[in-house]
Write a protein that holds these residues in place. Structure first.
Motif, short mmCIF file in Angstrom:
data_model
loop_
_atom_site.label_atom_id
_atom_site.label_comp_id
_atom_site.label_asym_id
_atom_site.label_seq_id
_atom_site.Cartn_x
_atom_site.Cartn_y
_atom_site.Cartn_z
N VAL A 139 0.83 -1.20 0.00
CA VAL A 139 0.00 0.00 0.00
C VAL A 139 0.87 1.25 0.00
N GLY A 140 2.02 1.17 0.68
CA GLY A 140 2.91 2.33 0.74
C GLY A 140 3.71 2.56 -0.52
N GLY A 141 3.47 1.76 -1.58
CA GLY A 141 4.16 1.98 -2.84
C GLY A 141 5.61 1.55 -2.83
N VAL A 142 5.93 0.47 -2.09
CA VAL A 142 7.31 0.03 -1.99
C VAL A 142 7.82 -0.47 -3.35
N THR A 143 6.96 -1.13 -4.11
CA THR A 143 7.38 -1.60 -5.43
C THR A 143 7.79 -0.43 -6.32
N ALA A 144 6.99 0.63 -6.30
CA ALA A 144 7.32 1.80 -7.11
C ALA A 144 8.64 2.42 -6.66
N LYS A 145 8.87 2.48 -5.34
CA LYS A 145 10.14 3.03 -4.83
C LYS A 145 11.31 2.16 -5.27
N ARG A 146 11.10 0.84 -5.29
CA ARG A 146 12.16 -0.06 -5.74
C ARG A 146 12.50 0.20 -7.21
N MET A 147 11.51 0.44 -8.03
CA MET A 147 11.74 0.67 -9.45
C MET A 147 12.44 2.00 -9.71
N GLY A 151 19.79 -0.41 -6.91
CA GLY A 151 18.90 -1.52 -7.19
C GLY A 151 19.60 -2.86 -7.01
N SER A 152 20.85 -2.96 -7.46
CA SER A 152 21.60 -4.21 -7.30
C SER A 152 21.91 -4.47 -5.83
N ILE A 153 22.18 -3.40 -5.06
CA ILE A 153 22.42 -3.56 -3.63
C ILE A 153 21.15 -4.02 -2.92
N PHE A 154 20.02 -3.44 -3.31
CA PHE A 154 18.74 -3.86 -2.74
C PHE A 154 18.52 -5.36 -2.98
N ASP A 155 18.68 -5.81 -4.22
CA ASP A 155 18.46 -7.21 -4.56
C ASP A 155 19.41 -8.12 -3.79
N GLU A 156 20.67 -7.71 -3.69
CA GLU A 156 21.67 -8.52 -2.98
C GLU A 156 21.32 -8.62 -1.50
N SER A 171 15.46 0.55 5.24
CA SER A 171 14.01 0.66 5.46
C SER A 171 13.24 0.01 4.32
N LEU A 172 13.70 0.22 3.09
CA LEU A 172 13.00 -0.32 1.93
C LEU A 172 13.04 -1.85 1.93
N VAL A 173 14.19 -2.43 2.23
CA VAL A 173 14.31 -3.89 2.27
C VAL A 173 13.42 -4.48 3.36
N GLU A 174 13.41 -3.85 4.55
CA GLU A 174 12.63 -4.40 5.65
C GLU A 174 11.13 -4.31 5.37
N VAL A 175 10.68 -3.19 4.80
CA VAL A 175 9.26 -3.08 4.46
C VAL A 175 8.89 -4.07 3.36
N TRP A 176 9.78 -4.23 2.38
CA TRP A 176 9.54 -5.21 1.31
C TRP A 176 9.39 -6.61 1.90
N MET A 177 10.27 -6.99 2.82
CA MET A 177 10.20 -8.31 3.45
C MET A 177 8.90 -8.48 4.23
N ARG A 178 8.53 -7.45 4.97
CA ARG A 178 7.28 -7.51 5.73
C ARG A 178 6.10 -7.71 4.81
#
Length: 413
Positions: A186-194, A201-206, A246-253
């Motif tokens: 709902v918080g638009g985490v996917t959009a922030k990832r893009m 982006g590669s650091i996020f994925d790793e 923060s982005l990785v943790e919200v994505w995991m949640r």
């Protein structure tokens, strides 16, 4: 970034008249989770409280890179007399090993709503003399054990938990099995990832792959190590580490929340919150109520059995545990260290989030209604009090914090 303007300084707010805060008209408020989170509403309530006293404020979201940059600029310009964060956000901002708040000589007040173990990694980085951890009175010593530097810890206790006679009878609750929380993304985490650059982006994925395969690893350390492997450092990287963590943790949640809800197929489940209908509207066992998301005690007192989902596999505590116990709902949760004691005391039911036969596990739990109700009764006797998720806590917490900070000698830092 949200700014609330205020009028002339109200002389009734004595703390702003003396010492450190003489002539203060502005406070920085740091938030760290999505705009639908209860803590955001609490932060806005505090901003409104400041405005009513003639003090302006600016809210900075650590999930928004532009907000992080704006906060750093505000620190350099010494725009705010002090900063407030909910849930210890902001402690890990570092510049060459020193807190950016300490460099700016800007006090940071933190109000913790969850048990201190939930914040253990953040509390270890509290800058010396610059922050105050705020906890309920019975959690002061557990909080101190995580603090590396001597830090004042303000205690408060407004009232004890409602006893069994104070909560709605279990049989009169309209929602037999419910989860309170916004839908994944709902918080638009996917959009922030893009929107991330190729490197980030590669650091996020790793980092995501490492943390998911090794749940005991600290997310921020994993992200920081990924930057170091690329020989990247400096202030900008420090800010990026905070944002990506923060982005990785919200994505995991979000991923975990979606995975568990999708695997509950037979048990009727009520979902309260924003955004569920968009992705889960075709799942026939779900009842979705997107309007008037009931937070805190007001929501849990309507529920017989409350589903809790820990954000990560190593969490030691979460607000939904406390809210369920306070309101007399039976707690059913995926297992993490924070659930172990309650499950052993027969105050909650636990399940393995990786169990592919989750329907069977829940059927077994729900097979004995009398034990479900008895478990709720044991949980409601747990000694707790109002948390930050109830707005009436705000004024006494920050009144005490400001009075202490007003007598802090910043020149000695």
């Amino acid at each position: 970034m949200e700014t609330i303007e205020a009028g002339p300084l109200d002389p009734r707010l004595e703390v702003f008249e003396e010492g450190l805060f003489r002539g203060c008209h502005s406070v920085g408020i740091i938030t760290g989770q999505s705009r639908y989170n209860a803590l955001i509403r609490v932060s806005r309530s505090f901003a409104d409280l400041l405005a009513s006293l003639g003090v302006g404020s600016t809210m900075y979201s650590l999930l928004e890179p532009s907000d992080v940059e704006a906060m750093f600029e505000a620190l350099q310009a010494r725009r705010h007399a002090f900063y407030v964060s909910m849930q210890a956000w902001g402690y890990h901002f570092q510049h060459q090993g020193t807190s950016v708040f300490a460099l700016a000589r800007a006090p940071l007040i933190s109000a913790l709503g969850d048990p201190p173990g939930y914040h253990r990694d953040r509390l270890r980085e509290v800058p010396k003399g610059m922050a105050i951890g705020v906890q309920k009175s019975d959690d002061i010593e557990p909080a101190r054990q995580f603090l590396t530097n001597p830090t004042p810890v303000i205690s408060w206790s407004l009232s004890s938990a409602p006893g069994p006679a104070a909560v709605r009878p279990w049989s009169e609750r309209p929602y037999p099995f419910a989860f309170l929380g916004s839908a994944p993304d709902v918080g638009g985490v996917t959009a922030k990832r893009m929107e991330l650059s190729a490197t980030h982006g590669s650091i996020f994925d790793e980092a995501l792959e490492i943390v998911e395969s090794s749940p005991s690893r600290d997310t921020r350390e994993v992200v920081r190590e990924a930057f170091e492997r690329r020989s990247m450092g400096g202030t900008e990287v420090g800010l990026a580490v905070t944002t990506l963590t923060s982005l990785v943790e919200v994505w995991m949640r979000n991923a975990k929340r979606a995975r568990i809800v999708r695997r509950i197929r037979r048990r009727p489940l009520w979902l309260f919150g924003d955004g569920w209908g968009k992705e889960f509207g075709n799942q026939s066992n779900l009842r979705i109520i997107e309007a008037n998301y009931p937070t805190g005690f007001e929501g849990m007192e309507q529920v017989q059995v409350a589903l809790n989902i820990f954000p990560t596999n190593h969490d030691l505590g979460h607000d939904r545990l406390e809210l369920a116990f306070m309101a007399g709902a039976t707690l059913v949760s995926d297992r993490a260290p924070g659930l172990a004691g309650f499950e052993q005391a027969r105050m909650a039911f636990g399940f393995d989030a990786r169990d592919e036969k989750l329907d069977d596990v829940l059927d077994a739990i729900f097979a004995d209604p009398a034990e479900l109700e008895a478990t709720a009764l044991r949980g409601s006797r747990w000694n707790t009090g109002p948390s930050l998720y109830t707005y009436e806590c705000l004024l006494p917490i920050f009144d005490a914090a400001l009075l202490i900070l007003a007598r802090t000698d910043l020149g000695a830092l």
